[in-house]
Design a protein around this motif. Structure first.
Motif, PDB file in Angstrom:
ATOM      1  N   GLU A 125      -6.564   5.242   6.875  1.00 14.92           N
ATOM      2  CA  GLU A 125      -6.469   4.059   5.888  1.00 14.92           C
ATOM      3  C   GLU A 125      -4.930   3.606   5.678  1.00 14.92           C
ATOM      4  O   GLU A 125      -4.612   2.480   5.229  1.00 14.92           O
ATOM      5  N   GLN A 126      -4.053   4.473   6.232  1.00 18.16           N
ATOM      6  CA  GLN A 126      -2.542   3.963   5.881  1.00 18.16           C
ATOM      7  C   GLN A 126      -2.080   3.523   7.384  1.00 18.16           C
ATOM      8  O   GLN A 126      -0.833   2.831   7.344  1.00 18.16           O
ATOM      9  N   GLU A 127      -2.646   3.698   8.366  1.00 18.49           N
ATOM     10  CA  GLU A 127      -2.132   3.395   9.621  1.00 18.49           C
ATOM     11  C   GLU A 127      -1.666   1.638   9.689  1.00 18.49           C
ATOM     12  O   GLU A 127      -0.804   1.269  10.259  1.00 18.49           O
ATOM     13  N   SER A 174      -0.796  -0.443   7.295  1.00 12.05           N
ATOM     14  CA  SER A 174       0.384  -0.633   6.740  1.00 12.05           C
ATOM     15  C   SER A 174       1.605  -0.073   7.460  1.00 12.05           C
ATOM     16  O   SER A 174       2.842  -0.640   7.282  1.00 12.05           O
ATOM     17  N   ILE A 175       1.444   1.094   7.818  1.00  8.59           N
ATOM     18  CA  ILE A 175       2.512   1.696   8.436  1.00  8.59           C
ATOM     19  C   ILE A 175       3.107   0.964   9.686  1.00  8.59           C
ATOM     20  O   ILE A 175       4.354   0.810  10.103  1.00  8.59           O
ATOM     21  N   ALA A 199       0.821  -1.299   0.026  1.00  7.97           N
ATOM     22  CA  ALA A 199      -0.075   0.033   0.090  1.00  7.97           C
ATOM     23  C   ALA A 199       0.792   1.412   0.057  1.00  7.97           C
ATOM     24  O   ALA A 199       0.284   2.375  -0.272  1.00  7.97           O
ATOM     25  N   LEU A 200       2.146   1.307   0.362  1.00  4.86           N
ATOM     26  CA  LEU A 200       2.971   2.162   0.446  1.00  4.86           C
ATOM     27  C   LEU A 200       4.127   2.453  -0.724  1.00  4.86           C
ATOM     28  O   LEU A 200       5.004   3.258  -0.712  1.00  4.86           O
ATOM     29  N   ILE A 210      -0.692  10.260   3.176  1.00 12.20           N
ATOM     30  CA  ILE A 210      -0.503   9.402   4.379  1.00 12.20           C
ATOM     31  C   ILE A 210      -0.585   9.930   5.884  1.00 12.20           C
ATOM     32  O   ILE A 210      -0.850   9.311   6.638  1.00 12.20           O
TER      33      ILE A 210
END
Length: 160
Positions: free
Chosen positions: A112-114, A116-117, A41-42, A92
Motif C-alpha cells: 500500500e506504500q509502494e 507513494s514511495i 500518504a507519507l 511502510i
C-alpha cells in the motif's frame, strides 16, 4: 583558496575553478532535493535521509534480507535491523517468511506504500539516469568514486 594538490599538468587555477563551481553547486543540489515534496500518504511519518536510502535499495533491488540491506547500505546488520524495525512499525515495510528458508525474513516495501514511495523517489533516479547516461562506464565509476572521496574528505576535515 589555492592548493598544491593538483592533477598532473593542471594549474592551481583550474583546480580552484572546479572547487569554486562545486561549492556553489552542492548547496543548490541539496536545497532542490530538500524541496521534493513528501507524498501526502507519507507526510505523517517521521522519515529521515537514512530511511530514504533503505527504501531506495528496496525499490531498485527488490525484497531482501536485513543482512543484504546492511551490505548495500554499508552499515552494520544491527543498524539495518533497527531501521527496518522503525519502518515496519510505521507500516511502510513488511517482513515475511522466506519461502525457501523459514528462519529467514524477507523485507519489502508494504504494497500500500509502494506507489507513494516510487513516485517520491523516481524523479531523482530519473535525473541521475539522464545525467549519467552520456558517460562511459569508466566515467560513471570515476564520478561515483569522486563523490565517495569527497564524502570521506569531509569526514576527515570535521574530525580534525
Amino acid at each position: 583558496m589555492t592548493t598544491s594538490e593538483n592533477a598532473p599538468g593542471k594549474g592551481p587555477e583550474e583546480l580552484d575553478d572546479a572547487v569554486r563551481a562545486l561549492l556553489l553547486l552542492m548547496p543548490r543540489m541539496v536545497g532542490r532535493a530538500k524541496k521534493i515534496p513528501v507524498p501526502e500518504a507519507l507526510r505523517s511519518f517521521p522519515l529521515a535521509p537514512r530511511h530514504l536510502s533503505l527504501l531506495a535499495c528496496l525499490l531498485f533491488d527488490g525484497p531482501m534480507t536485513v543482512n543484504e540491506l546492511a551490505a548495500r547500505l554499508q552499515v552494520a546488520p544491527t543498524t539495518a535491523s533497527l531501521l527496518v524495525g522503525e519502518l515496519n512499525r510505521m507500516g511502510i515495510l513488511e517482513r515475511r517468511e522466506d519461502e525457501t528458508d523459514r528462519r529467514r525474513r524477507i523485507i519489502a516495501v508494504a504494497a500500500e506504500q509502494e506507489p507513494s514511495i516510487t513516485a517520491w523517489l523516481a524523479p531523482g533516479a530519473a535525473a541521475w539516469r539522464r545525467a549519467l547516461a552520456p558517460l562511459t562506464p569508466d566515467q560513471r565509476r570515476m564520478f561515483v568514486d569522486t563523490l565517495l572521496a569527497y564524502e570521506a574528505a569531509v569526514d576527515e576535515e570535521r574530525q580534525g
